[in-house]
Design an enzyme around this catalytic site. Structure first.
Site, PDB file in Angstrom:
ATOM      1  CE  LYS A 183     -33.154 -51.546 -48.480  1.00 40.62           C
ATOM      2  NZ  LYS A 183     -31.684 -51.264 -49.216  1.00 40.62           N
ATOM      3  CG  ASP A 218     -30.753 -51.505 -53.097  1.00 43.18           C
ATOM      4  OD1 ASP A 218     -31.183 -50.377 -53.380  1.00 43.18           O
ATOM      5  OD2 ASP A 218     -30.455 -51.618 -51.866  1.00 43.18           O
TER       6      ASP A 218
END
Length: 279
Positions: free
Chosen positions: A72, A109
């Site tokens: 990420k 997210d």
């Protein structure tokens, strides 16, 4: 413009390890529900060292990628552009290839957390508590920046993690106070409790659930329910699960990669529940 059902397009989830990922199940269910018969979604075990070469080897049929740990942050230097949301937490979980071949990074997210809470009737809270620190906790803080009007108390182990959470609070413009993990039972009285810890870490707190708990957002989904979530439900509190988060962030990825909106939330959730039941 939405992609045609006959388009042969590809997407995948990358990470290491990756065998546990539910992303292929969710995205394939979305393709089926949307009639995207020419689309495929796979998983590849890719670590940080292999990521640049993997990206360079992709052809024009690729629409996008889902990224999980440890990629990420590693992907950021390899992008042409990054959304404000992703930049706010230095984490990209969604890579979309534009029509001109550029790599655009985003983080679903954070809005996924907000959407999961909204689905359970949580639009705004005046305070909240976070259990744990780390990448998921920073995303939770970014989500709370959108819905929490007051203080967020983060319960962590050690001053280093406490300082890190305070820094994230300053960066995200959230009022963060830190407290020692030994006092984590106090967190359970908050209007919204977000548990971001690994499996088993909150089990000892289950006996401290108050008689009238409010809302628990536990980011775990396997095994489910956690001891804390089970006890919370038994006392009548609202519980938002990690599967709720996983589905909502995947819906947003699906919409970005395919151009089809709204994404088929119910079909994706059903597929996820079925897959988990079979494990």
């Amino acid at each position: 413009m939405p992609a045609r059902a006959t388009d042969g397009r590809r997407a995948a989830v990358l990470g290491s390890p990756i065998a546990h990922s539910l992303s292929p199940v969710l995205h394939r269910a979305a393709y089926d529900a949307a009639g995207l018969t020419g689309w495929s979604y796979d998983s590849f075990d890719v670590d940080e060292a292999a990521l640049p070469g993997f990206l360079d080897g992709l052809g024009p049929e690729w629409a996008g990628l889902s990224l999980t740990m440890p990629l990420k942050r590693a992907v950021i230097p390899l992008l042409d552009e990054i959304s404000h949301t992703a930049a706010s937490v230095d984490a990209v979980n969604t890579l979309v290839f534009t029509e001109d071949g550029r790599r655009r990074g985003d983080n679903t997210d954070i809005p996924g957390m907000v959407a999961a809470l909204r689905e359970h009737g949580i639009e705004q809270v005046d305070s909240a508590a976070i259990l744990g620190a780390g990448a998921t906790a920073s995303s939770a803080l970014a989500a709370l920046a959108r819905i929490c009007t007051g203080e967020v108390v983060a319960y962590v182990r050690g001053e280093a993690r406490a300082a890190e959470m305070r820094r994230w609070g300053e960066r995200l413009d959230v009022e963060v106070r830190t407290a020692d993990w030994a006092d984590a039972a106090e967190a359970l009285r908050a209007p919204l409790v977000v548990a971001t810890t690994p499996a088993g870490a909150t089990d000892a707190l289950a006996t401290a659930v108050p008689e009238r708990p409010a809302t628990l957002f536990d980011v775990l989904y396997d095994p489910w329910p956690t001891e804390l979530a089970a006890r919370w439900s038994m006392f009548g509190g609202a519980v938002v699960s990690g599967l709720d988060l996983l589905v909502h962030q995947a819906v947003l990825q699906f919409e970005q990669m395919t151009g089809h909106a709204p994404g088929p939330v119910d079909a994706m959730r059903h597929a996820g529940e079925k897959a988990l039941a079979g494990r």
